[in-house]
Design an enzyme around this catalytic site. Structure first.
Site, mmCIF file in Angstrom:
data_model
loop_
_atom_site.group_PDB
_atom_site.id
_atom_site.type_symbol
_atom_site.label_atom_id
_atom_site.label_comp_id
_atom_site.label_asym_id
_atom_site.label_seq_id
_atom_site.Cartn_x
_atom_site.Cartn_y
_atom_site.Cartn_z
ATOM 1 N N HIS A 121 10.573 8.755 -1.487
ATOM 2 C CA HIS A 121 11.856 8.642 -0.803
ATOM 3 C C HIS A 121 12.124 9.950 -0.091
ATOM 4 O O HIS A 121 11.816 11.016 -0.625
ATOM 5 C CB HIS A 121 12.985 8.343 -1.806
ATOM 6 C CG HIS A 121 14.208 7.810 -1.160
ATOM 7 N ND1 HIS A 121 15.149 8.639 -0.580
ATOM 8 C CD2 HIS A 121 14.630 6.547 -0.950
ATOM 9 C CE1 HIS A 121 16.101 7.890 -0.070
ATOM 10 N NE2 HIS A 121 15.817 6.615 -0.268
ATOM 11 N N ASP A 129 13.318 -0.157 -4.274
ATOM 12 C CA ASP A 129 12.596 -1.338 -3.799
ATOM 13 C C ASP A 129 11.466 -1.746 -4.736
ATOM 14 O O ASP A 129 11.024 -2.887 -4.733
ATOM 15 C CB ASP A 129 12.028 -1.073 -2.402
ATOM 16 C CG ASP A 129 13.128 -1.069 -1.367
ATOM 17 O OD1 ASP A 129 14.106 -1.791 -1.579
ATOM 18 O OD2 ASP A 129 13.011 -0.344 -0.373
HETATM 19 N N1 ACO Z 1 2.012 6.583 -1.183
HETATM 20 C C1 ACO Z 1 1.147 7.611 -1.045
HETATM 21 N N2 ACO Z 1 1.470 8.810 -0.510
HETATM 22 C C2 ACO Z 1 2.749 8.967 -0.094
HETATM 23 C C3 ACO Z 1 3.709 7.951 -0.208
HETATM 24 C C4 ACO Z 1 3.315 6.715 -0.787
HETATM 25 N N3 ACO Z 1 4.177 5.716 -0.933
HETATM 26 N N4 ACO Z 1 4.882 8.390 0.289
HETATM 27 C C5 ACO Z 1 4.675 9.644 0.711
HETATM 28 N N5 ACO Z 1 3.377 10.014 0.484
HETATM 29 C C6 ACO Z 1 2.789 11.337 0.723
HETATM 30 C C7 ACO Z 1 2.502 11.566 2.200
HETATM 31 O O1 ACO Z 1 1.201 11.151 2.546
HETATM 32 C C8 ACO Z 1 2.685 13.063 2.306
HETATM 33 O O2 ACO Z 1 1.528 13.679 1.771
HETATM 34 P P1 ACO Z 1 0.994 15.083 2.394
HETATM 35 O O3 ACO Z 1 2.099 16.077 2.145
HETATM 36 O O4 ACO Z 1 -0.243 15.368 1.638
HETATM 37 O O5 ACO Z 1 0.772 14.826 3.858
HETATM 38 C C9 ACO Z 1 3.848 13.352 1.342
HETATM 39 O O6 ACO Z 1 3.765 12.310 0.361
HETATM 40 C C10 ACO Z 1 5.219 13.354 1.986
HETATM 41 O O7 ACO Z 1 5.371 12.111 2.697
HETATM 42 P P2 ACO Z 1 6.263 11.916 4.001
HETATM 43 O O8 ACO Z 1 5.762 10.737 4.745
HETATM 44 O O9 ACO Z 1 6.343 13.223 4.722
HETATM 45 O O10 ACO Z 1 7.672 11.617 3.362
HETATM 46 P P3 ACO Z 1 8.897 10.976 4.122
HETATM 47 O O11 ACO Z 1 10.106 11.542 3.490
HETATM 48 O O12 ACO Z 1 8.751 11.136 5.596
HETATM 49 O O13 ACO Z 1 8.770 9.417 3.821
HETATM 50 C C11 ACO Z 1 8.982 7.288 2.773
HETATM 51 C C12 ACO Z 1 9.521 8.729 2.875
HETATM 52 C C13 ACO Z 1 8.978 6.638 4.165
HETATM 53 C C14 ACO Z 1 9.916 6.479 1.888
HETATM 54 C C15 ACO Z 1 7.539 7.328 2.195
HETATM 55 O O14 ACO Z 1 7.553 7.902 0.899
HETATM 56 C C16 ACO Z 1 6.907 5.937 2.145
HETATM 57 O O15 ACO Z 1 6.308 5.499 3.136
HETATM 58 N N6 ACO Z 1 7.001 5.211 0.994
HETATM 59 C C17 ACO Z 1 6.514 3.867 0.898
HETATM 60 C C18 ACO Z 1 7.489 2.893 1.550
HETATM 61 C C19 ACO Z 1 8.738 2.688 0.723
HETATM 62 O O16 ACO Z 1 8.692 2.467 -0.487
HETATM 63 N N7 ACO Z 1 9.907 2.701 1.409
HETATM 64 C C20 ACO Z 1 11.210 2.450 0.796
HETATM 65 C C21 ACO Z 1 12.093 3.648 0.900
HETATM 66 S S1 ACO Z 1 13.550 3.389 -0.021
HETATM 67 C C22 ACO Z 1 14.519 2.379 0.938
HETATM 68 O O17 ACO Z 1 14.425 2.289 2.128
HETATM 69 C C23 ACO Z 1 15.532 1.577 0.215
#
Ligand code: ACO
Length: 432
Positions: A308, A366
């Protein structure tokens, strides 16, 4: 007391600007960059708004480090345990919990608007029958501007109030219609003697051929889901609503922008994606393979339901819904659901994995909402529709707040242009 400031110095030109620091009730202070361009000739650069506050707001507060979520100052845990969805709607819209009379009046106002124009139901029939219900919903809510154009004058407080009531009241009807149309079943009419959650379940599941009894456990679980999803400050869909309506677009069109943004799997579409992931994993023994993919830098695969932008410790909504999920599955005697076992095992393995702990990736709301809705017999493609139904009040509260905000201006982000310098047009026969 002297004004607190941050000084920005351009080390190339030596120009400097003192920017005022603004402090809210809770959370990090901000420094106000509004005069920066005029004084320094520079913009700020922040793709994804990681460090940028786009507005001030009285509605919702999140502390992602300690896992706090409050609506109008009330902790989500207390609202989840003691309130109901329509009372939370009133709170979000008006800033205070209602008195008995205020709540009754609000419920009556919402009840007055639960039916949708019959023409809208004919409108549904124009959609392709087996499209995604979110596609129907985004189209239907956009079309409300055409069916309810008598409440689209955003400069009129009365129009704003009526359109807010219409959206909150009609969303369950439109959400259920989306499902009914996708199933080829007749639409049901709303029943105002039922509460918000019961009415939705009735409209979604009742068929003319048999009596439908609302399962109180399901209605309670849905009430919880709706409360937990009602608002979440300046997330992607809410910011979409604010940006769309900053041009003074009508509320139905603006909420439609929020629904479109919510649909994506990185946002509200994640609950649907979680179930697909769990089905894909199939058996707990396959989990390491999927974890390996999620960790692989060269693989875009992400574990849905983890991570998140704001919550870096735990998502308080996930904790509440996780407990409710156990309770619901126990009550329904499906505690041995293999998908739930896979989910728990996935959660355990991921939480013990350095990759996830170092990046503070925890299960989000979620992750569990999908499991709970599946246990209630709600088809996977309706999960995001239900999220949209719940979030509508948050979008409206934020929109109304924005419309009354004297600092509100049309949203117009700047950019860092990295394209070509000026060049001359080349006739087609001279191009390489
Ligand atoms: N699985 C694996 N790796 C992940 C995940 C994941 N679900 N989420 C983040 N990471 C990693 C990224 O690859 C990144 O790694 P790095 O630093 O080595 O490059 C690091 O964690 C940070 O990730 P970002 O994408 O920069 O984080 P951001 O804050 O932009 O994204 C998000 C947040 C979109 C929720 C992301 O965690 C994601 O895609 N999760 C899966 C989708 C999801 O569950 N969404 C629901 C959100 S809650 C809601 O809307 C109610």
């Amino acid at each position: 007391m002297a004004e607190e400031t941050v000084t920005i110095i351009d080390n190339t030109t030596g120009k400097r600007v003192d920017l005022p620091i603004l402090r809210g009730t809770h959370g990090p202070a901000v420094f106000d960059v509004r005069k920066m361009y005029a004084e320094l000739g520079m913009f700020t650069y922040d793709p994804g708004f990681v460090s940028t506050a786009t507005c001030s707001s009285y509605i919702t507060y999140i502390d992602g480090d300690t896992g706090i979520l409050m609506y109008r100052g009330y902790p989500i845990e207390q609202l989840a345990a003691k309130s109901n969805y329509l009372e939370v709607c009133y709170l979000l819209l008006n800033g205070e919990l209602p008195s008995t009379t205020q709540l009754q009046t609000f419920e009556r106002n919402i009840g007055d608007h639960t039916m949708v124009h019959e023409g809208m139901r004919s409108f549904y029939r124009g959609f392709w029958h087996d499209a995604h219900p979110m596609a129907f919903l985004v189209g239907a809510v956009g079309a409300m501007s055409a069916f309810y154009h008598d409440s689209t004058d955003v400069s009129s407080p009365r129009h704003r109030e009526i359109s807010a009531h219409r959206l909150i009241a009609k969303m369950p009807t439109l959400a259920a219609d989306s499902y009914k149309y996708s199933m080829g079943q007749p639409f049901n009419y709303p029943t105002n003697s039922l509460n918000y959650s019961e009415n939705f379940l009735y409209m979604m599941f009742a068929v003319p051929t048999a009596p439908y009894e609302i399962n109180p456990i399901h209605a309670k679980a849905l009430n919880l889901i709706l409360i937990l999803h009602a608002d979440h400050e300046q997330n992607a869909s809410t910011s979409s609503v604010r940006l769309a309506s900053s041009s003074l677009a009508n509320p139905f069109a603006s909420i439609c922008a929020g629904i479109a943004s919510l649909w994506g799997p990185a946002h509200g579409g994640a609950n649907e994606a979680v179930i697909r992931t769990l089905n894909e994993i199939e058996d707990p023994k396959n989990i390491p393979k999927f974890i390996k993919r999620a960790k692989d830098k060269n693989d875009p695969y992400r574990l849905m339901g983890f991570g998140h932008r704001i919550y870096k410790n735990f998502d308080p909504r996930a904790t509440l819904i996780r407990d409710a999920c156990h309770e619901l599955l126990d009550d329904m005697g499906v505690s041995d659901d293999p998908l739930f076992d896979t989910a728990l095992e996935l959660e355990r393995i991921a939480l013990e994995d350095d990759y996830f702990s170092e990046r503070k990736l925890y299960p989000n709301v979620d992750f569990y909402s999908g499991i709970i809705m599946r246990a209630m017999g709600i088809p996977v493609n309706m999960f995001t529709v239900i999220f949209a139904m719940a979030r509508t009040v948050g979008w409206i509260a934020q929109w109304m707040e924005m419309m009354d905000d004297p600092e509100q201006r049309i949203g117009r982000p700047r950019q860092l242009y990295v394209g070509h310098e000026k060049r001359d047009y080349i006739p087609i026969d001279k191009r390489p």
